[in-house]
Write a protein that holds these residues in place. Sequence first.
Motif, short mmCIF file in Angstrom:
data_model
loop_
_atom_site.label_atom_id
_atom_site.label_comp_id
_atom_site.label_asym_id
_atom_site.label_seq_id
_atom_site.Cartn_x
_atom_site.Cartn_y
_atom_site.Cartn_z
N LEU A 12 14.22 -1.23 3.52
CA LEU A 12 13.91 0.19 3.64
C LEU A 12 14.39 0.96 2.43
N THR A 13 15.48 0.52 1.78
CA THR A 13 15.97 1.17 0.57
C THR A 13 14.92 1.14 -0.52
N LEU A 14 14.34 -0.04 -0.75
CA LEU A 14 13.32 -0.17 -1.78
C LEU A 14 12.09 0.65 -1.43
N LEU A 15 11.74 0.69 -0.17
CA LEU A 15 10.57 1.46 0.25
C LEU A 15 10.78 2.94 -0.01
N LEU A 16 11.98 3.43 0.28
CA LEU A 16 12.27 4.84 0.05
C LEU A 16 12.08 5.19 -1.41
N ALA A 17 12.55 4.32 -2.32
CA ALA A 17 12.44 4.60 -3.74
C ALA A 17 11.01 4.48 -4.22
N THR A 18 10.34 3.39 -3.85
CA THR A 18 8.98 3.16 -4.35
C THR A 18 7.98 4.13 -3.78
N SER A 19 8.25 4.68 -2.59
CA SER A 19 7.31 5.64 -2.01
C SER A 19 7.19 6.88 -2.85
N LEU A 20 8.19 7.14 -3.69
CA LEU A 20 8.15 8.31 -4.55
C LEU A 20 7.19 8.14 -5.71
N LEU A 21 6.83 6.90 -6.02
CA LEU A 21 6.07 6.64 -7.24
C LEU A 21 4.58 6.50 -7.02
N GLY A 22 4.14 6.39 -5.75
CA GLY A 22 2.73 6.13 -5.47
C GLY A 22 1.90 7.40 -5.47
N ALA A 23 0.66 7.30 -5.87
CA ALA A 23 -0.27 8.41 -5.76
C ALA A 23 -0.98 8.32 -4.43
N CYS A 24 -1.52 9.47 -3.97
CA CYS A 24 -2.16 9.49 -2.66
C CYS A 24 -3.46 8.70 -2.67
N LYS A 40 2.41 0.94 3.80
CA LYS A 40 3.60 0.16 3.47
C LYS A 40 4.78 0.84 4.14
N GLY A 41 5.60 0.04 4.79
CA GLY A 41 6.73 0.65 5.47
C GLY A 41 7.64 -0.37 6.09
N SER A 42 8.66 0.14 6.74
CA SER A 42 9.64 -0.71 7.37
C SER A 42 10.36 0.08 8.44
N SER A 43 10.77 -0.60 9.48
CA SER A 43 11.67 -0.01 10.47
C SER A 43 12.91 -0.89 10.54
N GLU A 44 14.02 -0.28 10.89
CA GLU A 44 15.28 -1.01 10.97
C GLU A 44 15.96 -0.67 12.29
N LYS A 45 16.28 -1.70 13.05
CA LYS A 45 16.99 -1.51 14.30
C LYS A 45 18.39 -2.11 14.19
N ILE A 46 19.33 -1.48 14.88
CA ILE A 46 20.70 -1.99 14.87
C ILE A 46 20.72 -3.40 15.46
N LYS A 47 21.41 -4.28 14.78
CA LYS A 47 21.50 -5.67 15.24
C LYS A 47 22.16 -5.73 16.61
N ASP A 87 4.43 4.83 4.71
CA ASP A 87 3.66 5.66 3.79
C ASP A 87 2.28 5.04 3.60
N GLY A 88 1.24 5.86 3.68
CA GLY A 88 -0.13 5.37 3.52
C GLY A 88 -0.82 5.96 2.30
N SER A 89 -1.51 5.13 1.54
CA SER A 89 -2.35 5.59 0.42
C SER A 89 -3.81 5.46 0.84
N TRP A 90 -4.59 6.51 0.59
CA TRP A 90 -5.94 6.55 1.14
C TRP A 90 -6.99 6.68 0.05
N ARG A 91 -8.19 6.26 0.41
CA ARG A 91 -9.34 6.35 -0.50
C ARG A 91 -10.61 6.25 0.33
N PHE A 92 -11.71 6.62 -0.26
CA PHE A 92 -13.01 6.46 0.39
C PHE A 92 -13.77 5.31 -0.26
N ALA A 93 -14.58 4.64 0.54
CA ALA A 93 -15.41 3.53 0.06
C ALA A 93 -16.75 3.60 0.78
#
Length: 332
Positions: free
Chosen positions: A7-19, A282-289, A260-266
């Motif tokens: 989830l840490t990596l997802l949080l950071a990389t989600s900032l870099l994607g375009a819609c 792309k995403g992740s969930s984390e539950k307490i062990k 986080d979802g990136s969208w487009r038309f086809a």
Amino acid sequence: MNYRTPLTLLLATSLLGACSNKTAPASASVADSAADVAASAPASADDAASAASDAASDAVRPPVATAAKTEDMNTPEAREREAGMMRAVFGKEYRDDSDDALADLPDPDKHIDKLSYVVSAVSHKVLPDGRAILVANAETANTEGTAESAHASSGLLNVFFLAPKGQPGDGQWKVVKRLENIAALGSSGQLGEVHWVTLGANKPGLAIRHGYTGQGYTITQLALFEIGDGKVTALDGGIDLYSDNMGACTPDMDECWLVDGSWRFAPARDGGAYDDLLIDFKGSSEKIKPGATVKPDQDPPRIATPLNGHARYAFDGKGYKLVEGKNPVPGI
């Protein structure tokens, strides 16, 4: 809080994607925050993860706080053109000093009474034949003539159809059709991000990315509208694109997530007149062990589960419906 899982990596990389490849990139504030994280990365991996998490938490929420202008709408020429359109629509009610209008518009709930609103231009499109479409955001005005929106207040969608007036290129417009307060989207009195899209051959449309953040939870959705000759038709007002609960993810929170979802038309797979909407998640969930015990003020160990996926939405004659895959975005 330190999140040393995927989830840490997802949080950071989600900032870099375009819609979308048919939309503007993410807002400058989000991109700048991502750049700051990269430029000031701590020496250790744990510190880097913590910094990325903290910066992502601050920058991602809320992803659509204002009716942000796309890059092509933020040039001096575009702003001057919009000012001319606003003057044509509102006349003396337009205020040059604040680039908005104080106008009486229909109450979207009662549809009869008129209330006072602050109306601001958000985007416009000049058509090949010289006509133009102006999109504006309205929010309730107080007795002093300024906007007075609560956090949970939606922005109100206004669309004006205009035609050139006078000599070509002199920036004069006349109003052909007014569609006032036709939809309520977003929060804090703002619609969100407005993008011009093509829904199919000769089918111009609007895609509005809008959302809400409250109590540490964020949700972002996509609203689709077809724009015809003097009319706007809603095709879907709430396709989930993004959600997280990172602002509420305390050590005792059982599940934390970010999707986080990136969208487009086809082109439509069935050959239909309306393109299909494709979303990659792309995403992740984390539950307490289960059975984990931790010391006070210590983050518990968590088990991460990917929430990646793909969804295809197709036009069914009235609106866009999910026809393939799954939308994994948790509601709030």
